[in-house]
Design a protein around this motif. Structure first.
Motif, PDB file in Angstrom:
ATOM      1  N   LEU A   6       1.079  -1.000   0.161  1.00 48.84           N
ATOM      2  CA  LEU A   6      -0.073  -0.132   0.110  1.00 48.84           C
ATOM      3  C   LEU A   6       1.284   1.282   0.457  1.00 48.84           C
ATOM      4  O   LEU A   6       1.501   1.504   0.780  1.00 48.84           O
ATOM      5  CB  LEU A   6      -0.548   0.139   1.138  1.00 48.84           C
ATOM      6  CG  LEU A   6      -2.034  -1.171   1.267  1.00 48.84           C
ATOM      7  CD1 LEU A   6      -2.294  -1.154   2.772  1.00 48.84           C
ATOM      8  CD2 LEU A   6      -2.425  -1.286   0.181  1.00 48.84           C
ATOM      9  N   SER A   7       0.684   2.417  -1.137  1.00 46.79           N
ATOM     10  CA  SER A   7       0.634   3.729  -0.339  1.00 46.79           C
ATOM     11  C   SER A   7       0.582   4.729  -0.203  1.00 46.79           C
ATOM     12  O   SER A   7      -1.005   4.571   0.562  1.00 46.79           O
ATOM     13  CB  SER A   7       1.644   3.727  -2.294  1.00 46.79           C
ATOM     14  OG  SER A   7       2.173   2.457  -3.355  1.00 46.79           O
ATOM     15  N   ASN A   8       1.541   5.359   0.779  1.00 43.31           N
ATOM     16  CA  ASN A   8       0.912   6.398   0.841  1.00 43.31           C
ATOM     17  C   ASN A   8       0.357   7.709   0.705  1.00 43.31           C
ATOM     18  O   ASN A   8       0.381   8.070  -0.714  1.00 43.31           O
ATOM     19  CB  ASN A   8       2.152   7.475   2.090  1.00 43.31           C
ATOM     20  CG  ASN A   8       2.120   8.599   3.308  1.00 43.31           C
ATOM     21  OD1 ASN A   8       0.563   8.648   3.537  1.00 43.31           O
ATOM     22  ND2 ASN A   8       2.404   9.513   3.055  1.00 43.31           N
ATOM     23  N   PRO A   9      -0.924   8.385   0.714  1.00 43.84           N
ATOM     24  CA  PRO A   9      -2.328   7.563   1.634  1.00 43.84           C
ATOM     25  C   PRO A   9      -2.497   6.769   1.549  1.00 43.84           C
ATOM     26  O   PRO A   9      -3.263   6.485   0.114  1.00 43.84           O
ATOM     27  CB  PRO A   9      -2.978   8.901   1.865  1.00 43.84           C
ATOM     28  CG  PRO A   9      -3.000   9.512   0.600  1.00 43.84           C
ATOM     29  CD  PRO A   9      -1.970   9.073   0.040  1.00 43.84           C
ATOM     30  N   ALA A  10      -3.752   6.074   2.300  1.00 41.81           N
ATOM     31  CA  ALA A  10      -3.722   4.524   1.316  1.00 41.81           C
ATOM     32  C   ALA A  10      -5.344   4.889   2.832  1.00 41.81           C
ATOM     33  O   ALA A  10      -5.458   4.843   3.996  1.00 41.81           O
ATOM     34  CB  ALA A  10      -2.823   2.946   1.922  1.00 41.81           C
ATOM     35  N   ARG A  11      -5.912   3.691   2.373  1.00 38.51           N
ATOM     36  CA  ARG A  11      -7.258   3.159   2.447  1.00 38.51           C
ATOM     37  C   ARG A  11      -7.167   1.666   3.207  1.00 38.51           C
ATOM     38  O   ARG A  11      -6.566   1.059   2.862  1.00 38.51           O
ATOM     39  CB  ARG A  11      -8.598   3.255   1.642  1.00 38.51           C
ATOM     40  CG  ARG A  11      -9.729   2.212   1.664  1.00 38.51           C
ATOM     41  CD  ARG A  11     -10.558   1.921   0.341  1.00 38.51           C
ATOM     42  NE  ARG A  11     -11.697   1.223   0.522  1.00 38.51           N
ATOM     43  CZ  ARG A  11     -12.239  -0.103   0.510  1.00 38.51           C
ATOM     44  NH1 ARG A  11     -10.449  -1.332   0.250  1.00 38.51           N
ATOM     45  NH2 ARG A  11     -13.043  -0.612   0.375  1.00 38.51           N
ATOM     46  N   VAL A  12      -7.305   2.071   4.834  1.00 39.10           N
ATOM     47  CA  VAL A  12      -7.217   0.665   5.719  1.00 39.10           C
ATOM     48  C   VAL A  12      -8.834   0.306   6.219  1.00 39.10           C
ATOM     49  O   VAL A  12      -8.762   1.388   6.470  1.00 39.10           O
ATOM     50  CB  VAL A  12      -6.520   0.794   6.379  1.00 39.10           C
ATOM     51  CG1 VAL A  12      -6.381  -0.035   7.377  1.00 39.10           C
ATOM     52  CG2 VAL A  12      -4.403   1.092   5.297  1.00 39.10           C
ATOM     53  N   LEU A  13      -9.406  -1.033   6.016  1.00 36.95           N
ATOM     54  CA  LEU A  13     -10.061  -0.750   6.300  1.00 36.95           C
ATOM     55  C   LEU A  13     -10.617  -1.496   7.720  1.00 36.95           C
ATOM     56  O   LEU A  13      -9.027  -2.184   8.030  1.00 36.95           O
ATOM     57  CB  LEU A  13     -11.049  -1.906   5.486  1.00 36.95           C
ATOM     58  CG  LEU A  13     -11.832  -1.958   4.205  1.00 36.95           C
ATOM     59  CD1 LEU A  13     -12.279  -3.044   4.298  1.00 36.95           C
ATOM     60  CD2 LEU A  13     -12.251  -0.321   3.922  1.00 36.95           C
ATOM     61  N   PRO A  14     -11.574  -0.561   8.580  1.00 39.80           N
ATOM     62  CA  PRO A  14     -11.186  -1.388   9.793  1.00 39.80           C
ATOM     63  C   PRO A  14     -10.707  -2.761   9.859  1.00 39.80           C
ATOM     64  O   PRO A  14      -9.729  -2.910  11.118  1.00 39.80           O
ATOM     65  CB  PRO A  14     -12.119  -0.968  10.729  1.00 39.80           C
ATOM     66  CG  PRO A  14     -13.411   0.034   9.767  1.00 39.80           C
ATOM     67  CD  PRO A  14     -12.639  -0.534   8.519  1.00 39.80           C
ATOM     68  N   GLN A  15     -11.613  -3.466   9.258  1.00 41.61           N
ATOM     69  CA  GLN A  15     -11.568  -4.916   9.671  1.00 41.61           C
ATOM     70  C   GLN A  15      -9.208  -5.411   9.393  1.00 41.61           C
ATOM     71  O   GLN A  15      -8.612  -6.891   9.281  1.00 41.61           O
ATOM     72  CB  GLN A  15     -11.324  -5.839   8.665  1.00 41.61           C
ATOM     73  CG  GLN A  15     -13.001  -5.796   9.428  1.00 41.61           C
ATOM     74  CD  GLN A  15     -13.986  -5.277   8.583  1.00 41.61           C
ATOM     75  OE1 GLN A  15     -13.075  -4.095   7.859  1.00 41.61           O
ATOM     76  NE2 GLN A  15     -15.500  -4.934   8.870  1.00 41.61           N
ATOM     77  N   GLN A  16      -8.707  -4.668   8.165  1.00 39.94           N
ATOM     78  CA  GLN A  16      -7.715  -5.081   7.948  1.00 39.94           C
ATOM     79  C   GLN A  16      -6.672  -4.235   8.462  1.00 39.94           C
ATOM     80  O   GLN A  16      -5.231  -4.993   8.212  1.00 39.94           O
ATOM     81  CB  GLN A  16      -7.215  -4.157   6.100  1.00 39.94           C
ATOM     82  CG  GLN A  16      -6.150  -4.474   5.067  1.00 39.94           C
ATOM     83  CD  GLN A  16      -6.348  -3.670   3.809  1.00 39.94           C
ATOM     84  OE1 GLN A  16      -7.646  -2.568   4.165  1.00 39.94           O
ATOM     85  NE2 GLN A  16      -5.611  -3.811   3.406  1.00 39.94           N
ATOM     86  N   GLU A  17      -6.629  -3.647   9.938  1.00 35.75           N
ATOM     87  CA  GLU A  17      -5.947  -2.790  10.660  1.00 35.75           C
ATOM     88  C   GLU A  17      -4.924  -3.945  11.068  1.00 35.75           C
ATOM     89  O   GLU A  17      -3.638  -3.552  11.089  1.00 35.75           O
ATOM     90  CB  GLU A  17      -6.014  -2.023  10.618  1.00 35.75           C
ATOM     91  CG  GLU A  17      -6.987  -0.760  10.784  1.00 35.75           C
ATOM     92  CD  GLU A  17      -7.943   0.026  11.696  1.00 35.75           C
ATOM     93  OE1 GLU A  17      -7.843  -1.094  13.569  1.00 35.75           O
ATOM     94  OE2 GLU A  17      -8.471   0.790  11.601  1.00 35.75           O
ATOM     95  N   GLN A  18      -5.413  -4.739  11.712  1.00 38.86           N
ATOM     96  CA  GLN A  18      -4.328  -6.157  12.154  1.00 38.86           C
ATOM     97  C   GLN A  18      -3.251  -6.522  11.161  1.00 38.86           C
ATOM     98  O   GLN A  18      -2.622  -7.280  11.592  1.00 38.86           O
ATOM     99  CB  GLN A  18      -4.696  -6.662  12.989  1.00 38.86           C
ATOM    100  CG  GLN A  18      -5.924  -6.387  14.046  1.00 38.86           C
ATOM    101  CD  GLN A  18      -5.312  -5.777  14.744  1.00 38.86           C
ATOM    102  OE1 GLN A  18      -4.565  -6.134  15.377  1.00 38.86           O
ATOM    103  NE2 GLN A  18      -6.058  -4.966  15.840  1.00 38.86           N
ATOM    104  N   THR A  19      -3.748  -6.120  10.153  1.00 39.88           N
ATOM    105  CA  THR A  19      -2.384  -7.050   8.830  1.00 39.88           C
ATOM    106  C   THR A  19      -1.695  -6.459   8.934  1.00 39.88           C
ATOM    107  O   THR A  19      -0.709  -6.463   7.981  1.00 39.88           O
ATOM    108  CB  THR A  19      -3.170  -7.154   7.343  1.00 39.88           C
ATOM    109  OG1 THR A  19      -3.903  -6.496   7.046  1.00 39.88           O
ATOM    110  CG2 THR A  19      -4.406  -8.184   7.950  1.00 39.88           C
ATOM    111  N   LEU A  20      -1.283  -4.784   9.314  1.00 33.67           N
ATOM    112  CA  LEU A  20      -0.418  -4.242   8.437  1.00 33.67           C
ATOM    113  C   LEU A  20       1.353  -4.175   9.136  1.00 33.67           C
ATOM    114  O   LEU A  20       1.346  -4.269  10.532  1.00 33.67           O
ATOM    115  CB  LEU A  20      -0.738  -2.661   8.448  1.00 33.67           C
ATOM    116  CG  LEU A  20      -2.384  -2.284   8.151  1.00 33.67           C
ATOM    117  CD1 LEU A  20      -2.547  -0.480   7.925  1.00 33.67           C
ATOM    118  CD2 LEU A  20      -2.318  -2.588   6.267  1.00 33.67           C
TER     119      LEU A  20
END
Length: 702
Positions: A609-623
């Motif tokens: 992912l590139s800044n700024p990125a769309r990050v879903l709430p469920q996706q946060e733990q995978t970053l």
């Protein structure tokens, strides 16, 4: 100015129509530019930009413009499915477009459908002009320029509906940050005279722009409009007073608004005063108890309605047991359907910090014999579970979407859209994908009730809100109630009585963004990793356009002998085809299976992912941070291996999973790359395009 001047806000009735304004030059969002002066670049200047909200607003605007994935095919399909004379659905599509494009500054759909948009008249024109405020929300530097063709001008009188809508739009753009336009809006209020429509827009705009400022001058000006006892202007004035004093708990404001609600005969003013009282005591908890008791014991059912909303907002996000018991008691005992509906809706606000509890609490109410109580149950679940994708909530609302009463179906569709906003996965086979198909079916069903179709169109706008990049959040990451979001959602739920209140829901929108900033608060080019397959959190697929032309054919007479002969020929051809398919079926099937397996194997297990990125709430733990990244978060999370048994450098998890992440440069001596400002206003002509050559010399012979 945006190119809707000739459609959303034509000239006054009886006056010659103005020509459409030419498309505006695209403007850059200057959020990544370095500070202009040393004072601005100093620590105090940076802190001021953060606390004033100017920096977060500009960065969110930058993110929404860069990542806009609005599917205009959905709007075009809804426009084709709705009858041209259906004014209610026409207005709903205009509102849905505003929600889909909220904060993106892109009004391409309006540019391409000016003739269709020009059908809006009177209050529909007011709403159409006001939606520009939702589309350009946060674009404060250019707000006056964008709305100049519609705003009231001394000596020139255009349509009062476009003027009032433009003032409302200006308030929406500057919502909660309106110091720059306070004087302009106050002058518009004073110069409106007895024009109720312009006063309506000016009062709403002042309330939005100066929300929760407790500005005494504005409060007195709005009160003077209220005391004129005009139903239309007084309604907006009462709401404006509540917005200006939001969260203050002012005893004086409560006393004056209750007293006037008892004196006036206009239901619009009484209801707006009741909602205004709820806004004044937002978040005050026990401090609001005396007023709540007074309102709930009032003989006027509209003030009891306000008492239910006051209870909802005073204890919003607390899950207070006493408050829950109180609203449940009202929901089953009050004689007014409106009060019972408001009481059940109040559960959603009180339980918004514990969304999993709400479906359990309202489960029995959702099966009530009273359709108003059932509608309240849908709204409660929608408000409390917004953006969570909670399975229990979706299942309950899915059942209620087939209710026998049209407005219960409307509430179920809107609430389901709120719950599924930014919920993953968003593919065609997911719950969100099936819900999109259902909305398409409801909108296209000409035998469906207009009220239900209105709800389906609004639900489509909410589901795709902000270019598919925003969700509804009533609570902050730290668990604190967000006053502007609560205010916006509370006023939005009153669209039952007044559709121009729908744009208030945009106050509750929160971008699902992760934005990295360096020490100068600029956005560097920075990549990080999402350790999940790209399809897991991908944008929903775009709607495919229906390319098949539908031609109505006239039935022709066919002789029985001809029909028998054709039937025999078809049977012979079918036998030949079956024989040929049997030979080729095995080989073709094997190839398809192999191709499908190869396609599945190609998808990687991670995504950059590139800044700024769309990050879903469920996706946060995978970053995770990429091991060789030049930019590292100032505060890192735990270290993890990039892959089991690998000797590659270990990666850090991101500790802050959404919002703004402060970064430090690992190579401060080298020149850094920063992002260029994004263009606003949708597609534009490239700046390097050459001008066409002039024509060859010629002589005109007539």
């Amino acid at each position: 100015p945006p190119p809707v001047a000739a459609a959303a806000a034509p000239a006054a009735e009886g006056a010659p129509a103005a020509e459409a304004a030419p498309p505006a030059e695209p403007m850059a969002v200057d959020s990544t530019a370095a500070p202009a002066s040393e004072a601005e670049g100093g620590r105090k200047g940076k802190l001021g930009r953060i606390l004033s909200g100017s920096l977060p607003i500009s960065l969110h605007l930058e993110f929404l413009c860069r990542n806009n994935h609005t599917d205009l095919g959905i709007l075009q399909q809804m426009r084709s499915a709705v009858e041209p004379r259906n004014a209610l659905c026409h207005s709903a599509i205009v509102l849905a477009h505003a929600l889909m494009s909220a904060g993106t500054t892109s009004d391409t759909f309006l540019r391409d459908n000016l003739e269709w948009l020009s059908r809006a008249t009177n209050w529909a024109k007011f709403v159409a002009t006001a939606t520009l405020g939702v589309i350009h929300h946060g674009h404060m530097k250019e707000a006056s320029t964008l709305l100049q063709p519609y705003l009231p001008t001394q000596g020139l009188s255009a349509s009062p509906f476009s003027e009032g809508g433009a003032l409302y739009a200006l308030g929406l753009i500057h919502a909660n940050h309106g110091a720059a336009v306070r004087t302009q809006l106050l002058d518009a209020l004073r110069n409106a005279g007895s024009n109720d429509v312009v006063l309506h827009g000016a009062c709403l705009a002042l309330g939005l722009a100066c929300m929760s400022t407790e500005d005494g001058t504005l409060y007195e000006e709005l009160k003077s409009v209220l005391y004129n006892d005009s139903a239309v202007a007084g309604e907006a004035a009462a709401l404006g007073m509540g917005l200006v004093m939001a969260g203050s708990g002012s005893a004086r404001a409560a006393e004056e608004m209750v007293a006037y609600a008892h004196d006036t005969q206009h239901e619009k003013i009484i209801r707006a005063s009741a909602i205004g009282l709820a806004l004044v005591f937002c978040g005050r908890e026990e401090e609001a108890d005396p007023l709540i008791t007074q309102l709930l014991l009032d003989k006027d059912d509209i003030l009891r309605y306000g008492g239910a909303y006051t209870l909802a907002l005073a204890y919003a996000g607390t899950s207070n047991n006493s408050a829950v018991r109180r609203v449940l008691d009202i929901a089953v005992s009050d004689v007014s359907d409106n009060v019972r509906r408001a009481a059940v809706t109040a559960l959603g606000f009180i339980l918004c910090n514990a969304p999993a509890q709400c479906p359990k609490v309202v489960a029995l109410l959702a099966e009530s014999y009273n359709p108003h109580v059932r509608y309240g149950a849908t709204m409660a679940v929608g408000v409390a579970c917004a953006g969570t994708g909670l399975r229990e909530a979706v299942e309950m609302l899915n059942k209620m979407a087939s209710d026998s009463v049209e407005y219960v179906r409307q509430g179920a569709l809107i609430a389901q859209a709120l719950v599924l906003m930014q919920a993953s996965p968003q593919g065609t086979d997911s719950r969100a994908g099936h819900f999109r198909k259902h909305l398409e079916k409801v909108v296209g069903d000409k035998h469906e009730e207009a009220m239900t179709r209105f709800g389906a169109i609004l639900a489509s706008g909410l589901l795709e809100a902000g270019g598919r990049n925003v969700t509804v959040q009533l609570m902050s990451q730290r668990g604190h109630a967000k006053l502007p979001a609560l205010v916006g959602m509370a006023v939005f739920t009153n669209f039952w009585f007044w559709h121009p209140l729908v744009p208030f829901v945009s106050l509750a929108f929160s971008p699902t963004a992760l934005v990295g900033l360096n020490e100068d608060l600029r956005m560097p080019k920075w990549d990080f990793q999402s350790n999940a397959a790209p399809s897991t959190y991908a944008y929903p697929p775009a709607m495919k356009a229906d390319t098949k032309a539908k031609v109505d054919k006239v039935a022709t007479a066919v002789l029985s002998t001809t029909a028998k002969a054709k039937k025999q020929e078809k049977a012979k051809e079918a036998e030949k085809k079956d024989a040929m398919e049997v030979d080729s079926k095995g080989a073709a099937g094997g190839k398809k299976d192999a191709a499908a397996k190869a396609g599945e194997a190609k998808e990687p297990a991670f995504q950059t992912l590139s800044n700024p990125a769309r990050v879903l709430p469920q996706q946060e733990q995978t970053l995770t941070v990429m091991p060789d990244s030049r930019w590292d978060p100032v505060v890192k999370g735990t270290q993890i291996a990039t892959s089991p048994g690998s000797s590659a450098p270990r990666a850090h998890k991101l500790l802050r999973l959404s919002g703004f992440v402060m970064l430090q440069d690992a190579k401060p001596g080298e020149a850094a790359e920063f992002l260029e400002p994004a263009q606003t206003g949708g597609p534009s002509v490239p700046t390097d395009m050459e001008e066409p050559a002039p024509p060859a010399p010629f002589e005109y012979t007539g």
